[in-house]
Design a protein around this motif. Structure first.
Motif, PDB file in Angstrom:
ATOM      1  N   VAL A  87       0.813  -1.220   0.000  1.00 42.00           N
ATOM      2  CA  VAL A  87       0.000   0.000   0.000  1.00 42.00           C
ATOM      3  C   VAL A  87       0.845   1.269   0.000  1.00 42.00           C
ATOM      4  O   VAL A  87       0.657   2.153  -0.827  1.00 42.00           O
ATOM      5  N   LYS A  88       1.760   1.377   0.919  1.00 40.95           N
ATOM      6  CA  LYS A  88       2.390   2.665   1.204  1.00 40.95           C
ATOM      7  C   LYS A  88       3.648   2.972   0.388  1.00 40.95           C
ATOM      8  O   LYS A  88       3.963   4.136   0.173  1.00 40.95           O
ATOM      9  N   LEU A  89       4.378   1.971  -0.041  1.00 38.83           N
ATOM     10  CA  LEU A  89       5.653   2.206  -0.721  1.00 38.83           C
ATOM     11  C   LEU A  89       5.480   3.080  -1.961  1.00 38.83           C
ATOM     12  O   LEU A  89       6.304   3.961  -2.229  1.00 38.83           O
ATOM     13  N   ALA A  90       4.397   2.870  -2.683  1.00 41.97           N
ATOM     14  CA  ALA A  90       4.153   3.614  -3.917  1.00 41.97           C
ATOM     15  C   ALA A  90       3.954   5.110  -3.676  1.00 41.97           C
ATOM     16  O   ALA A  90       4.258   5.917  -4.560  1.00 41.97           O
ATOM     17  N   VAL A  91       3.477   5.493  -2.491  1.00 44.29           N
ATOM     18  CA  VAL A  91       3.253   6.919  -2.222  1.00 44.29           C
ATOM     19  C   VAL A  91       4.433   7.570  -1.515  1.00 44.29           C
ATOM     20  O   VAL A  91       4.411   8.770  -1.266  1.00 44.29           O
ATOM     21  N   GLY A  92       5.446   6.792  -1.175  1.00 49.73           N
ATOM     22  CA  GLY A  92       6.669   7.344  -0.602  1.00 49.73           C
ATOM     23  C   GLY A  92       6.644   7.461   0.912  1.00 49.73           C
ATOM     24  O   GLY A  92       5.651   7.162   1.569  1.00 49.73           O
ATOM     25  N   PHE A  93       7.752   7.906   1.443  1.00 43.69           N
ATOM     26  CA  PHE A  93       7.939   8.005   2.890  1.00 43.69           C
ATOM     27  C   PHE A  93       6.933   8.946   3.539  1.00 43.69           C
ATOM     28  O   PHE A  93       6.359   8.640   4.573  1.00 43.69           O
ATOM     29  N   ALA A 100      -1.339   8.889   3.541  1.00 42.34           N
ATOM     30  CA  ALA A 100      -0.126   9.032   4.348  1.00 42.34           C
ATOM     31  C   ALA A 100       0.949   8.095   3.806  1.00 42.34           C
ATOM     32  O   ALA A 100       0.650   7.057   3.217  1.00 42.34           O
ATOM     33  N   GLY A 101       2.177   8.458   4.036  1.00 39.58           N
ATOM     34  CA  GLY A 101       3.298   7.620   3.623  1.00 39.58           C
ATOM     35  C   GLY A 101       3.540   6.503   4.614  1.00 39.58           C
ATOM     36  O   GLY A 101       2.739   6.241   5.502  1.00 39.58           O
ATOM     37  N   TYR A 102       4.686   5.877   4.467  1.00 43.38           N
ATOM     38  CA  TYR A 102       4.987   4.718   5.310  1.00 43.38           C
ATOM     39  C   TYR A 102       5.825   5.055   6.539  1.00 43.38           C
ATOM     40  O   TYR A 102       6.289   4.165   7.239  1.00 43.38           O
ATOM     41  N   GLU A 103       5.972   6.338   6.860  1.00 39.14           N
ATOM     42  CA  GLU A 103       6.812   6.711   8.005  1.00 39.14           C
ATOM     43  C   GLU A 103       6.279   6.143   9.321  1.00 39.14           C
ATOM     44  O   GLU A 103       7.058   5.621  10.133  1.00 39.14           O
ATOM     45  N   LEU A 104       4.973   6.202   9.564  1.00 33.64           N
ATOM     46  CA  LEU A 104       4.410   5.658  10.797  1.00 33.64           C
ATOM     47  C   LEU A 104       4.525   4.134  10.811  1.00 33.64           C
ATOM     48  O   LEU A 104       4.882   3.546  11.831  1.00 33.64           O
ATOM     49  N   ASP A 105       4.232   3.515   9.688  1.00 36.23           N
ATOM     50  CA  ASP A 105       4.332   2.056   9.597  1.00 36.23           C
ATOM     51  C   ASP A 105       5.760   1.593   9.904  1.00 36.23           C
ATOM     52  O   ASP A 105       5.965   0.608  10.617  1.00 36.23           O
ATOM     53  N   LEU A 106       6.722   2.314   9.358  1.00 42.92           N
ATOM     54  CA  LEU A 106       8.120   1.970   9.591  1.00 42.92           C
ATOM     55  C   LEU A 106       8.506   2.169  11.060  1.00 42.92           C
ATOM     56  O   LEU A 106       9.191   1.330  11.650  1.00 42.92           O
ATOM     57  N   ALA A 107       8.034   3.257  11.664  1.00 41.83           N
ATOM     58  CA  ALA A 107       8.325   3.504  13.086  1.00 41.83           C
ATOM     59  C   ALA A 107       7.713   2.405  13.957  1.00 41.83           C
ATOM     60  O   ALA A 107       8.363   1.890  14.877  1.00 41.83           O
TER      61      ALA A 107
END
Length: 135
Positions: A87-93, A100-107
């Motif tokens: 889902v999130k990788l395509a929209v960037g960090f 929303a990007g993947y910054e929260l998912d990564l955290a």
């Protein structure tokens, strides 16, 4: 003797658990059928929406209580990795105007990895259930 890192680990554990609990609850309250449809639109089987929602809901409660922290943290890592890739990788960090990007998912993934690797946190039921010989 209580160590400072055990207190910080407890804060991270409770935060992670509460976050997943709320996300799991939202999936059911918002109509799990919507989540099933979204998962299917990603090419995932619809039943996986129930699996993810239950892991988030029950796993969130368990993590807050400190039960099965390592195993549930690993399940959270898997859920987050799939969410980032599908889902999130395509929209960037940072994301875009629509998502929303993947910054929260990564955290959350990093916190989950930390908890999976950590031996002990303060006020965890695992400490009572799985006492070491030293205790």
């Amino acid at each position: 003797m209580l160590r400072q890192n055990e207190v910080i680990t407890t804060i991270l554990r409770v935060f992670l658990g509460a976050t997943f609990l709320i996300h799991g609850l939202a999936k059911f309250q918002g109509g799990i059928e919507n989540t099933v449809g979204f998962f299917e639109s990603l090419g995932l089987p619809g039943f996986t929406a129930y699996v993810v929602a239950l892991i988030e809901l029950i796993g969130g409660i368990a993590i807050v209580l400190g039960v099965g922290t390592r195993i549930i943290s690993i399940l959270f890592v898997i859920i987050l990795a799939v969410a980032i890739v599908k889902v999130k990788l395509a929209v960037g960090f940072l994301g875009n105007d629509q998502m929303a990007g993947y910054e929260l998912d990564l955290a959350l993934m990093v916190i989950s990895l930390y908890l999976a690797a950590t031996k002990k946190s303060f006020l965890a039921l695992d400490n009572l259930l799985f006492r070491s010989e030293k205790a």
